[in-house]
Enzyme design. Structure first.
Site, PDB file in Angstrom:
ATOM      1  N   HIS A  82      19.801  28.344  21.855  1.00  0.00           N
ATOM      2  CA  HIS A  82      20.175  29.604  22.511  1.00  0.00           C
ATOM      3  C   HIS A  82      18.963  30.274  23.156  1.00  0.00           C
ATOM      4  CE1 HIS A  82      22.628  33.327  22.876  1.00  0.00           C
ATOM      5  NE2 HIS A  82      21.450  33.921  22.748  1.00  0.00           N
ATOM      6  N   GLU A  83      17.905  30.436  22.373  1.00  0.00           N
ATOM      7  CA  GLU A  83      16.724  31.129  22.896  1.00  0.00           C
ATOM      8  C   GLU A  83      15.998  30.306  23.946  1.00  0.00           C
ATOM      9  OE1 GLU A  83      16.372  34.155  22.320  1.00  0.00           O
ATOM     10  OE2 GLU A  83      17.839  34.282  20.696  1.00  0.00           O
ATOM     11  N   HIS A  87      17.390  31.217  27.298  1.00  0.00           N
ATOM     12  CA  HIS A  87      16.761  32.437  27.833  1.00  0.00           C
ATOM     13  C   HIS A  87      15.353  32.141  28.344  1.00  0.00           C
ATOM     14  CE1 HIS A  87      19.960  34.991  26.464  1.00  0.00           C
ATOM     15  NE2 HIS A  87      19.697  34.854  25.167  1.00  0.00           N
TER      16      HIS A  87
END
Length: 379
Positions: free
Chosen positions: A27-28, A31
């Site tokens: 997920h990170e 980003h």
């Protein structure tokens, strides 16, 4: 059914750390990579919260670290000086070259992509996992034809017969038998119009699904809908890569649809709130699934990754969906929501998330029988 032995605490904790750690990283990383593509400098990439356990700093100046509380993670971009990431006096005081590398300096569409990239990465992870399984074992394509009607079942009571081909349920088109099971299991005790073809003629059967409690090999109980039909022999076919990817995307977003339906049922009272699970339940299931082998664990990770992506897209301040909501409002109004209003909204969102975390943790403890054990001790 003979219950399987529960996995040990060490396997449970290790499996939970692996599942959550990897999916938070995915997920990170979404980003981070999106931010990097738009020239945003990342100061910190953290798996977990709180005190750093170990880490390193790369040549770009990003601190990569693992922290003590493994219940999430974050990327801290340059210029993130408030929860709303809005320009302020401190940001304006930065040299122009540094300011250009901050999140606030980017255009609205760029910021939206950076925020959206986290949940998108979770969905992509699941799609690739399902594609891998489909490539290895084939794509299920069992015809939606009834081979057997179970005696005493809802299907028998409401007139379903062997040979019926199911076309739709409550207007939702059905192409294969696997879709029938997915639709019904979420709707115990509910009514449905099932459109079928019988001997060349179209008919509509009005059916109420049975509600039954199923128990898995570890003793976990689930309330499920049941119709009481069996398919013809299961059909699995090999497909080219393009078709496999398309099927994987469809399968992933069908699961998202089931999550939306499940959430709607809880909100409307059709399902009990105590069916919501949290970190303890995830850890329990992770350990149980890991005890069955790597393939079940990887499939479990795909489901949790979809959950993580879906939850983060909810329009709740503090989540990615909350940021996207403010960006959408800004796009319509042609000016951002005031920083004070955003910060108040983020505080409210934090309170909501903490409350929800407490609720699901209490549910988890109740499922494990903690309150009953304490009551017995007190008695």
């Amino acid at each position: 059914m003979v219950e399987a032995a529960q996995p040990g605490l060490l396997l449970t904790l290790a499996s939970f750390a692996l599942v959550i750690g990897l999916l938070v990283f995915v997920h990170e990383l979404g980003h981070y990579l999106a931010g990097r593509a738009f020239g945003v400098r990342a100061d910190v990439f953290s798996i977990g919260f709180g005190r750093e356990l170990f880490g390193w700093t790369d040549r770009r100046g990003t601190r990569w670290k693992v922290a003590v509380l493994p219940l999430g993670g974050y990327v801290k971009f340059a210029g993130d000086m408030s929860p709303a990431s809005t320009p302020n006096a401190e940001w304006l005081s930065l040299p122009a070259e540094e300011r250009a590398q901050t999140f606030q300096a980017k255009k609205l569409w760029q910021k939206s992509i950076i925020v959206l990239a986290g949940p998108a990465s979770n969905f992509l992870f699941a799609i690739l996992v399902f594609a891998g399984f489909f490539m290895a074992y084939g794509v299920p394509q069992t015809p939606a034809v009834v081979s057997q009607v179970i005696p005493g079942s809802a299907a028998e009571r409401f007139g379903m017969l062997p040979g019926d081909r199911i076309l739709s349920i409550n207007g939702k088109g059905i192409d294969q038998f696997e879709e029938v099971a997915d639709y019904i299991r979420l709707r115990p005790g509910e009514m449905a119009d099932i459109r079928i073809v019988r001997n060349g003629d179209h008919e509509v059967l009005n059916v109420r699904f049975d509600a039954e409690e199923q128990v898995d090999r570890f003793g976990n109980r689930f309330r499920m809908g049941r119709l009481g039909i069996a398919p013809v022999e299961r059909v699995v076919v090999e497909e080219p890569v393009g078709t496999v990817l398309a099927k994987s995307v469809t399968h992933t977003f069908n699961l998202v649809g089931m999550m939306i339906e499940g959430l709607e049922q809880v909100i409307t009272g059709r399902r009990a709130v105590d069916e919501l699970g949290g970190p303890i339940k995830i850890a329990q299931f992770a350990g149980q699934t890991a005890s069955l082998g790597w393939e079940p664990l990887i499939e479990f990770m795909a489901f949790i990754s979809i959950n993580l992506g879906f939850i983060n897209l909810l329009p709740v301040p503090m989540l990615d969906g909350g940021h996207l909501l403010f960006y959408a409002i800004e796009a319509v109004r042609r000016r951002p929501v005031k920083a004070k209003a955003q910060e108040l909204a983020f505080l409210s969102g934090l309170a909501l998330l903490v409350s929800l975390m407490l609720l699901v943790t209490l549910n988890d403890l109740s499922t494990l029988g903690l309150w009953e054990k304490l009551a017995n001790l007190a008695g």
